[in-house]
Design an enzyme around this catalytic site. Structure first.
Site, short mmCIF file in Angstrom:
data_model
loop_
_atom_site.label_atom_id
_atom_site.label_comp_id
_atom_site.label_asym_id
_atom_site.label_seq_id
_atom_site.Cartn_x
_atom_site.Cartn_y
_atom_site.Cartn_z
N ASP A 55 13.07 32.59 91.58
CA ASP A 55 12.95 34.00 91.18
C ASP A 55 11.56 34.55 91.47
OD1 ASP A 55 11.22 33.62 88.85
OD2 ASP A 55 12.97 32.76 87.87
N ILE A 56 11.41 35.84 91.27
CA ILE A 56 10.21 36.56 91.67
C ILE A 56 8.95 36.05 90.96
CG2 ILE A 56 10.48 38.40 89.93
CD1 ILE A 56 9.54 40.38 92.17
#
Length: 242
Positions: free
Chosen positions: A119-120
């Protein structure tokens, strides 16, 4: 036994992805019990012998797999929110090529897709591949490939929390597979998982009173991040296997 779509059988056996199987079938590059099959949707018994013609095998050897050290701030999958995609980092000037290995070829961007999420807010090893066999090996429903993470946390671990992280938690009503989780130091946990549910580690930690403040994936199977710099990438080398 009931007949099954040949493309599904091929994916189950790790010969290729279902999309690739359909393409090979259309071109007449698939044999079932020695007979060429060229009609999409064709079925065969699960016991059937399926082989690929040389053209399909040659095409598979041309597919590349890339190892990227993804920085925080990039998403592994298209989000529709204007975030920067990790694939945008695959360029000639970001290639880590210390004296050997093939040079970047823009053709390798076609069909390149992440095999697993990161994820980011996370960083570390992200695999991107054109090869459906590798994608299935890493993220297929029956995948048993280990994924290793270093996880910095804040908060107070609940009683029995470490045991629950190892086995006993559920996400979205589904029990998680056993994991291997231990303290690396006073504020960092070491995770080894054999699955990759969405934001799994963060959600696991929340259930035992911890908040993840840093997450780095350092290994997938036998491939380690090693000294690959942040934001750089390299090709999977000949002889390397997950």
């Amino acid at each position: 036994m009931e007949p099954v779509r040949i493309s599904k059988l091929m994916a189950q056996r790790g010969l290729c992805s279902r999309r690739e199987a359909d393409a090979y079938i259309e071109r007449g590059w698939v044999r079932v019990d020695g007979r060429v099959v060229s009609e999409l949707g064709s079925k065969a018994l699960p016991s059937a012998r399926i082989t690929l013609e040389r053209q399909a095998a040659r095409r598979q050897t041309d597919k590349v797999t890339i190892i990227l050290n993804k920085p925080v701030g990039y998403v592994s999958h298209q989000s529709g929110k204007g975030y920067r995609l990790a694939t945008s980092l695959i360029q000639a000037h970001t290639q880590h090529r210390p004296g050997h290995g093939p040079a970047f070829d823009p053709a390798h961007l076609r069909g390149l897709a992440p095999a697993g999420r990161l994820d980011i807010d996370s960083q570390g090893l992200l695999v991107l591949t054109q090869d459906g066999r590798i994608a299935r090996q890493l993220i297929g429903d029956d995948s048993s490939i280990e994924k290793e993470y270093l996880v910095r946390v804040e908060g107070r671990l609940s009683a029995g929390g470490l045991a629950l992280l190892n086995h006993g938690l559920s996400l979205d009503g589904q029990a998680l597979r056993p994991a291997r989780v231990a303290w690396q130091n006073q504020d960092q946990l070491h995770f080894i998982l054999r699955e990759g549910r969405k934001r799994q580690i963060r959600r696991m930690c929340e259930q035992v009173g911890l908040k993840v403040v840093g997450l780095k994936r350092v290994r997938m199977g036998r491939i380690v991040l090693g000294d690959l710099p942040v934001g750089k990438w390299r090709y999977l080398r000949d002889g390397e296997r997950f």
